[in-house]
Design a protein around this motif. Structure first.
Motif, PDB file in Angstrom:
ATOM      1  N   ASP A 253       0.741  -1.180   0.041  1.00 31.59           N
ATOM      2  CA  ASP A 253       0.144  -0.080  -0.050  1.00 31.59           C
ATOM      3  C   ASP A 253       1.008   1.252   0.085  1.00 31.59           C
ATOM      4  N   LYS A 254       0.338   2.366  -0.322  1.00 29.32           N
ATOM      5  CA  LYS A 254       0.881   3.671  -0.492  1.00 29.32           C
ATOM      6  C   LYS A 254       1.440   4.070   0.861  1.00 29.32           C
ATOM      7  N   ALA A 255       0.942   3.891   1.839  1.00 29.32           N
ATOM      8  CA  ALA A 255       1.969   4.353   3.190  1.00 29.32           C
ATOM      9  C   ALA A 255       2.940   3.420   3.714  1.00 29.32           C
ATOM     10  N   GLN A 256       2.792   2.373   3.267  1.00 23.35           N
ATOM     11  CA  GLN A 256       3.900   1.388   3.343  1.00 23.35           C
ATOM     12  C   GLN A 256       5.172   1.854   2.587  1.00 23.35           C
ATOM     13  N   ILE A 257       4.755   2.013   1.270  1.00 26.07           N
ATOM     14  CA  ILE A 257       5.779   2.661   0.570  1.00 26.07           C
ATOM     15  C   ILE A 257       6.384   3.875   0.657  1.00 26.07           C
ATOM     16  N   ALA A 258       5.656   4.630   1.230  1.00 29.38           N
ATOM     17  CA  ALA A 258       6.118   5.951   1.742  1.00 29.38           C
ATOM     18  C   ALA A 258       6.928   5.917   2.930  1.00 29.38           C
ATOM     19  N   ARG A 259       6.575   5.098   3.847  1.00 29.78           N
ATOM     20  CA  ARG A 259       7.638   4.676   5.129  1.00 29.78           C
ATOM     21  C   ARG A 259       9.082   4.149   4.541  1.00 29.78           C
ATOM     22  N   ILE A 260       8.901   3.186   3.537  1.00 29.24           N
ATOM     23  CA  ILE A 260      10.111   2.960   3.263  1.00 29.24           C
ATOM     24  C   ILE A 260      10.788   3.861   2.393  1.00 29.24           C
ATOM     25  N   VAL A 261      10.262   4.665   1.678  1.00 28.99           N
ATOM     26  CA  VAL A 261      10.955   5.895   0.945  1.00 28.99           C
ATOM     27  C   VAL A 261      11.495   6.707   1.900  1.00 28.99           C
ATOM     28  N   ALA A 262      11.058   6.932   2.869  1.00 27.97           N
ATOM     29  CA  ALA A 262      11.263   7.812   3.913  1.00 27.97           C
ATOM     30  C   ALA A 262      12.404   7.294   4.709  1.00 27.97           C
ATOM     31  N   ARG A 263      12.424   6.155   4.810  1.00 26.60           N
ATOM     32  CA  ARG A 263      13.611   5.734   5.465  1.00 26.60           C
ATOM     33  C   ARG A 263      14.854   5.614   4.845  1.00 26.60           C
ATOM     34  N   LEU A 264      14.657   5.270   3.401  1.00 26.69           N
ATOM     35  CA  LEU A 264      15.805   5.287   2.517  1.00 26.69           C
ATOM     36  C   LEU A 264      16.331   6.738   2.074  1.00 26.69           C
ATOM     37  N   LEU A 265      15.484   7.655   2.143  1.00 19.44           N
ATOM     38  CA  LEU A 265      15.989   9.184   2.091  1.00 19.44           C
ATOM     39  C   LEU A 265      16.567   9.462   3.169  1.00 19.44           C
ATOM     40  N   ALA A 266      16.261   9.332   4.358  1.00 17.12           N
ATOM     41  CA  ALA A 266      16.708   9.681   5.534  1.00 17.12           C
ATOM     42  C   ALA A 266      18.142   9.184   5.712  1.00 17.12           C
ATOM     43  N   GLN A 267      18.621   8.117   5.037  1.00 16.19           N
ATOM     44  CA  GLN A 267      19.895   7.428   5.111  1.00 16.19           C
ATOM     45  C   GLN A 267      20.685   7.682   3.922  1.00 16.19           C
ATOM     46  N   ASP A 268      19.864   8.772   3.192  1.00 15.67           N
ATOM     47  CA  ASP A 268      20.909   9.028   1.919  1.00 15.67           C
ATOM     48  C   ASP A 268      21.088   7.832   1.022  1.00 15.67           C
ATOM     49  N   LEU A 269      20.159   7.022   0.798  1.00 17.86           N
ATOM     50  CA  LEU A 269      20.441   5.770   0.005  1.00 17.86           C
ATOM     51  C   LEU A 269      19.660   5.929  -1.302  1.00 17.86           C
ATOM     52  N   ILE A 270      18.690   6.650  -1.238  1.00 20.08           N
ATOM     53  CA  ILE A 270      18.237   7.222  -2.470  1.00 20.08           C
ATOM     54  C   ILE A 270      17.971   8.706  -2.601  1.00 20.08           C
ATOM     55  N   ILE A 271      17.817   9.249  -3.714  1.00 24.23           N
ATOM     56  CA  ILE A 271      17.526  10.561  -3.776  1.00 24.23           C
ATOM     57  C   ILE A 271      16.295  10.808  -4.712  1.00 24.23           C
ATOM     58  N   LYS A 272      15.455  12.006  -4.376  1.00 23.75           N
ATOM     59  CA  LYS A 272      14.529  12.479  -5.120  1.00 23.75           C
ATOM     60  C   LYS A 272      14.874  13.543  -6.182  1.00 23.75           C
ATOM     61  N   GLN A 273      14.620  13.194  -7.581  1.00 20.55           N
ATOM     62  CA  GLN A 273      14.680  13.994  -8.786  1.00 20.55           C
ATOM     63  C   GLN A 273      13.465  14.474  -9.375  1.00 20.55           C
ATOM     64  N   GLU A 274      13.332  15.771  -9.817  1.00 21.80           N
ATOM     65  CA  GLU A 274      11.884  16.270 -10.307  1.00 21.80           C
ATOM     66  C   GLU A 274      11.756  15.307 -11.738  1.00 21.80           C
ATOM     67  N   ASN A 275      10.661  14.973 -12.009  1.00 20.31           N
ATOM     68  CA  ASN A 275      10.253  14.361 -13.173  1.00 20.31           C
ATOM     69  C   ASN A 275      10.148  15.006 -14.285  1.00 20.31           C
ATOM     70  N   PRO A 276      11.113  15.106 -15.134  1.00 17.88           N
ATOM     71  CA  PRO A 276      10.965  15.790 -16.416  1.00 17.88           C
ATOM     72  C   PRO A 276       9.747  15.899 -17.222  1.00 17.88           C
ATOM     73  N   ALA A 277       8.839  14.607 -17.088  1.00 18.79           N
ATOM     74  CA  ALA A 277       7.706  14.342 -17.922  1.00 18.79           C
ATOM     75  C   ALA A 277       6.438  15.120 -17.142  1.00 18.79           C
ATOM     76  N   ASP A 278       6.615  15.344 -15.851  1.00 18.96           N
ATOM     77  CA  ASP A 278       5.571  15.799 -14.994  1.00 18.96           C
ATOM     78  C   ASP A 278       6.013  16.425 -13.726  1.00 18.96           C
ATOM     79  N   LYS A 279       6.398  17.814 -14.018  1.00 23.01           N
ATOM     80  CA  LYS A 279       6.987  18.642 -12.916  1.00 23.01           C
ATOM     81  C   LYS A 279       6.330  18.464 -11.507  1.00 23.01           C
ATOM     82  N   ARG A 280       5.200  18.254 -11.572  1.00 22.46           N
ATOM     83  CA  ARG A 280       4.534  17.924  -9.804  1.00 22.46           C
ATOM     84  C   ARG A 280       5.013  16.521  -9.212  1.00 22.46           C
ATOM     85  N   ALA A 281       5.673  15.807 -10.028  1.00 28.24           N
ATOM     86  CA  ALA A 281       5.924  14.401  -9.524  1.00 28.24           C
ATOM     87  C   ALA A 281       7.312  14.327  -9.430  1.00 28.24           C
ATOM     88  N   VAL A 282       7.749  13.286  -8.524  1.00 28.53           N
ATOM     89  CA  VAL A 282       9.166  13.312  -8.423  1.00 28.53           C
ATOM     90  C   VAL A 282       9.674  11.641  -8.811  1.00 28.53           C
TER      91      VAL A 282
END
Length: 126
Positions: free
Chosen positions: A47-76
């Motif tokens: 579910d979205k909430a579980q994925i959001a928690r996974i992404v938050a943990r990975l971001l907090a540890q600098d294991l992933i980064i967010k990039q602007e989506n060139p096809a949709d400026k509102r998305a990452v």
């Protein structure tokens, strides 16, 4: 159990907090080059909430980064950081070492037969 303990030991050596689901998410991100959270939801069947928690943990540890989506400026899009790529490569190396140890003494033919049988078991489980 032995495989799991070796992977846990390597994660601790790398000094990160890391779960099997996070490993799957990072592997998917690496495989696709860049992924949205929705792509992770669909590919991992979580579910979205579980994925959001996974992404938050990975971001907090600098294991992933967010990039602007060139096809949709509102998305990452999510990409692996250099630290994330290094960790994933090290875990893949440990996994290969474990597989090599597991198959020690097997002939090429026996290894292939085992792989076919395990594939059948996996398909039977769905």
């Amino acid at each position: 159990m032995n495989i799991r303990s070796k992977m846990i030991a390597e994660v601790k050596r790398q000094q990160v907090e890391f779960s099997p689901l996070e490993h799957i998410a990072m592997s998917y991100i690496l495989e696709t080059g860049a992924s949205s959270q929705q792509m992770l939801v669909e590919s991992m069947n979580k579910d979205k909430a579980q994925i959001a928690r996974i992404v938050a943990r990975l971001l907090a540890q600098d294991l992933i980064i967010k990039q602007e989506n060139p096809a949709d400026k509102r998305a990452v899009l999510l990409e692996l950081s250099a630290k994330g790529k290094t960790l994933l490569q090290r875990l893949d190396d440990v996994e290969m070492e474990i597989l090599t140890d597991m198959l020690q003494g097997f002939t090429q033919s026996e290894s292939q037969s085992l792989q076919l049988l395990l594939d059948r078991v996996s398909k039977n489980l769905g």
